[in-house]
Design a protein around this motif. Structure first.
Motif, mmCIF file in Angstrom:
data_model
loop_
_atom_site.group_PDB
_atom_site.id
_atom_site.type_symbol
_atom_site.label_atom_id
_atom_site.label_comp_id
_atom_site.label_asym_id
_atom_site.label_seq_id
_atom_site.Cartn_x
_atom_site.Cartn_y
_atom_site.Cartn_z
ATOM 1 N N LYS B 107 32.725 28.193 28.039
ATOM 2 C CA LYS B 107 32.234 27.534 26.782
ATOM 3 C C LYS B 107 32.656 26.209 26.854
ATOM 4 C CE LYS B 107 32.497 32.274 24.658
ATOM 5 N NZ LYS B 107 33.543 33.252 23.866
ATOM 6 N N ASP B 110 29.510 24.007 27.388
ATOM 7 C CA ASP B 110 28.443 24.109 26.584
ATOM 8 C C ASP B 110 27.593 22.899 26.571
ATOM 9 O OD1 ASP B 110 28.744 26.689 26.096
ATOM 10 O OD2 ASP B 110 29.155 26.440 24.106
ATOM 11 N N VAL B 113 24.735 21.866 28.806
ATOM 12 C CA VAL B 113 23.137 22.671 28.942
ATOM 13 C C VAL B 113 22.156 21.674 28.782
ATOM 14 C CG1 VAL B 113 21.731 23.997 27.331
ATOM 15 C CG2 VAL B 113 24.408 24.614 27.941
ATOM 16 N N GLY B 131 29.394 31.554 27.753
ATOM 17 C CA GLY B 131 28.903 30.599 26.596
ATOM 18 C C GLY B 131 27.428 30.262 26.733
ATOM 19 N N LYS B 132 27.108 29.116 26.333
ATOM 20 C CA LYS B 132 25.566 28.797 26.176
ATOM 21 C C LYS B 132 24.925 28.645 27.582
ATOM 22 C CE LYS B 132 25.944 26.683 21.693
ATOM 23 N NZ LYS B 132 25.621 27.989 20.910
ATOM 24 N N ILE B 133 25.893 28.173 28.545
ATOM 25 C CA ILE B 133 25.281 27.916 30.035
ATOM 26 C C ILE B 133 24.633 29.187 30.541
ATOM 27 C CG2 ILE B 133 25.683 27.324 32.591
ATOM 28 C CD1 ILE B 133 27.997 25.418 31.383
ATOM 29 N N GLU B 135 23.704 31.783 28.540
ATOM 30 C CA GLU B 135 22.296 32.065 27.980
ATOM 31 C C GLU B 135 21.038 31.085 28.475
ATOM 32 O OE1 GLU B 135 23.109 31.170 23.516
ATOM 33 O OE2 GLU B 135 25.024 32.353 24.079
#
Lengths: 519, 519
Positions: B107, B110, B113, B131-133, B135
């Protein structure tokens, strides 16, 4: 072709070796090359044992065959049993044309001379050779070339792939069943395994030979199980008591003590002598005496050493015990006091590559302020010879001499003006092993010469009460006492090359002619 | 093509990657290959400084350009600042098509991204992504493939040359001006630099980034100056307080404590539980609790552990403090107690290669008796999934899961039967990350299943008072409570591959479809 130290390297040798002539210390700085890698056999399963019953079986498992290169390290010095043990089996198996790639060879290995004569061993790569192997090479008994490399140069040759090791044999004081090796903790300790690190990293097959098998994990490992294929347990890997054989003890020789005192006076007046300086010295009597006298002045002047490097002996380790140095960086232990000192938490092991490899991203020698060295001969161009005696016989080793001399800010060679009846300061050394551009100061019992290239040091020593002379003056004194030495009557055949640390050719060594009485 | 765990690997993926499908754990045992080597620029002169003012300048000096592979390590976990710092400069310089080769991503990263979305980063190789990576990858935003590798598999990929790192960035708690790195001694310690060792060995350019420059020599170096081209000093390399973010503390959750107790009972009745056994456990609440309960029984039964391995946490380090284990072998510290414990003389650092690389001559995992692991899902073939959640989203990391499971004599997965409202024991895992042949025991809060292949363990547990069930029974209970889970509605596009530790393909991860309400 004439090289940067004025030596004529035969075209044929350049052709055979594919090498260039030496072109100066800085020629290859910034050179980019691709490092080699070993052929590695994966051990994925958790069911396999690396233990092998004996040397013969492990040779079979490693696929021993004619023409292979076998490597060895010399931390046991005159007490090493490994090379003879392995080569005897190789001989018995009828194998021929072996190249020995050793970090050094000494008198302990006299028993392999017959294998040279019989063509079992046809090439030798080593820091140097002492004893009967040197005589055999100089007499032209080795079929191929002997390649003499510095400790740093050996790592370069292996990492660059110039030398490809088929099987490395690592005599290790302790080992576990998965191959984790340590230089200490067994019945025959040698302290460090520094020279063998590159062998383990780059050899296709790696055999650990120990006389003290310990439980897994033998950590911290000096050589990792991840590099070791097989483990062989034998009765004795060597005799650690013989590590110190031939190494100097604190001297009482007044001439050596005088040179040591000159050296120390020079060091303490040099600009690098200040809190945090770094220092290396060799194993000669005068070198050791200079460490002892330096320690005294450091105490008087309240100057502390940051790190000492070596090839270590008791006087260097005493600096640590007495709190005069922050730490020691160790590639080799020359006596049992040094082996014992390795247990100190500030006595650090370094690999030969970390110590001196010119082809990595920076070695410890580049961080040296002072190195104190010996030599067999020094000439008026400050070129040194540490391998071939004045009769032309191979009898010494480069060791870290060219590496430390090139790296240190101030490299000092201590040499008696006369070695017996032979001038040690001369017009031209028999063989060049360390180029004059690396040598800053020559200390003799008749005076001290500073390399004219080091105008800064010359300026710095103005007014210092030491017997400064030019190198030519020192030579002239030597010649006035002992006469100008006659040129060695070499034969034509080249039996060995002196490789520069960067792999170029510094000099060649020719076969000696049998001695003839002059009419 | 269907692989050994029954997964259909698209031909196109095999073609693009040049890989084979997974063919079982033992497929590559004994395989011989040539290790790669880095392009190395020699530092021969002693006059050069490795210090560079800032990240931008060091990128220029390293010749940064489109399409390069940059590598990073994750010892700072959620407190890492290095990746964002470097990638921000890469972005500002207008560089595109970068492959990130990280030992893991979390995370903390992030902020990169947008660089994925803009094509600055087009490929990712990592143990996993949280985390967002994760996603972003699952949503199909990464242009190329995400390759998820185990810690051992990463070393294999780099050493074999499958992954060529152009520039490695090593965040190091202390460093000297010549590049000697240590994981400890600065203002932000992470304890060890184990994952970065292979990067330093094999990357063409190696940059050490530190917030604590110390005097030369920073020994014993965990990464040697001989591998480091440049040193950059920054304000902060990370926040070591965040290393433990997300890591479990001793749990009070009765369900986890019960599973831990089952696990410990199983361990202590297994044939490997005897003086000198070896043990590894993960960072999950139940795993940590099982170490605590195991320590208690070890004391009662007077059984001593020879070595503990990890990914270490305080309970493992307590074994050392309390004299219940001879030594610890450490690749990563999950909390500050473990970072502090590294100073203990019997707490040894090991590289990721020594830990788990299946393509060296034997890793530590091969010497493990027990490993206690977690999982997101386990299926009736004992296949585990630790990377993709039951919604199909990439959210975890392989870590050492497949390595230790393959190597240990007894690998135990602790998993609650239901993860929230989703069955964790199921007919078929969403994604296979560790093959069932590596998993010996599954411990749940509803019972314990032994892999039917392990007839020896089944025999051994006869009469032991633990709630043994078949894995199918456990699944059936799970389904009876929460219903059979629906298949994840994946799209067609393959966004990532799950690489087996030997480089074959274990599974693929497909793009998730945007959520749609069912009519």
């Amino acid at each position: 072709m004439i090289n940067a130290v004025g030596r004529d390297i035969p075209e044929e040798i350049l052709k055979i070796t594919g090498k260039e002539v030496f072109q100066g210390n800085h020629y290859r700085d910034g050179y980019t090359y691709k490092k080699n890698g070993p052929e590695t056999k994966c051990v994925i399963n958790n069911t396999e044992s690396k233990l092998v019953d004996n040397i013969r079986q492990v040779l079979v498992k490693c696929g021993i065959r004619d023409g292979m290169t076998l490597s060895f390290h010399h931390h046991f010095r005159e007490g090493d049993y490994i090379i003879n043990m392995v080569m005897e089996e190789v001989y018995k198996m009828g194998i021929k044309d072996i190249t020995i790639c050793a970090s050094s060879l000494g008198k302990a290995h006299d028993p392999i001379v017959p294998y040279i004569e019989e063509g079992v061993i046809t090439e030798i790569q080593s820091s140097g050779v002492r004893g009967k192997i040197g005589e055999a090479i100089s007499a032209g008994k080795l079929k191929g070339l002997a390649v003499m490399r510095s400790h740093g140069g050996r790592v370069r040759a292996i990492e660059s792939g110039e030398t490809k090791i088929d099987i490395a044999f690592i005599g290790t004081p302790t080992c576990d069943d998965y191959g984790n090796c340590r230089g200490i903790g067994g019945k025959n300790d040698c302290g460090v395994l520094s020279y063998a690190v590159v062998d383990a990293d780059y050899a296709d097959k790696v055999v650990a030979i120990t006389d003290c098998l310990v439980p897994f994990p033998n950590f911290p490992a000096h050589i990792s199980m991840t590099k070791v294929d097989y483990v062989v347990v034998v009765d004795e890997i060597g005799d650690s008591k013989k590590i110190a054989t031939g190494a100097a003890k604190p001297t009482t020789d007044m001439r050596k003590l005088m040179m040591a005192e000159y050296c120390t006076q020079f060091v303490t007046h040099a600009p690098y002598f200040k809190d945090g300086f770094s220092y290396q010295t060799g194993v000669g009597g005068a070198s050791i005496a200079s460490t002892i006298s330096l320690a005294k002045i450091m105490k008087e002047k309240n100057v502390r050493m940051r790190f000492g490097v070596g090839g270590l002996t008791k006087p260097m380790c005493d600096l640590l015990v007495n709190g005069q140095v922050d730490c020691l960086l160790d590639t080799q232990d020359f006596d049992l006091a040094a082996v014992e000192s390795v247990k100190d938490l500030k006595h650090f092991r370094i690999s030969a590559g970390e110590y001196a490899n010119p082809f990595n991203k920076g070695a410890v020698v580049n961080k040296l302020d002072f190195v104190i060295l010996a030599a067999l001969e020094v000439d008026v161009n400050f070129n040194c010879n540490v391998v071939v005696d004045s009769n032309g016989m191979i009898t010494g080793a480069q060791g870290g001499h060219p590496d430390t001399a090139a790296g240190a800010k101030c490299s000092i060679v201590i040499v008696p003006l006369l070695q017996g009846r032979t001038p040690a300061v001369c017009s031209e050394v028999t063989t060049v092993t360390t180029p004059g551009e690396s040598i800053d100061v020559v200390v003799t019992d008749y005076g001290i010469a500073i390399n004219p290239q080091r105008k800064d040091l010359i300026a710095c020593m103005k007014g210092v009460d030491l017997p400064f002379k030019t190198i030519e003056q020192l030579r002239d004194i030597a010649y006035s006492i002992a006469g100008e030495p006659q040129k060695v009557p070499f034969g034509d055949r080249v039996v060995g090359i002196i490789e520069s640390r960067d792999g170029t050719i510094m000099d060649v060594v020719r076969q000696v002619k049998p001695f003839e009485f002059s009419e």
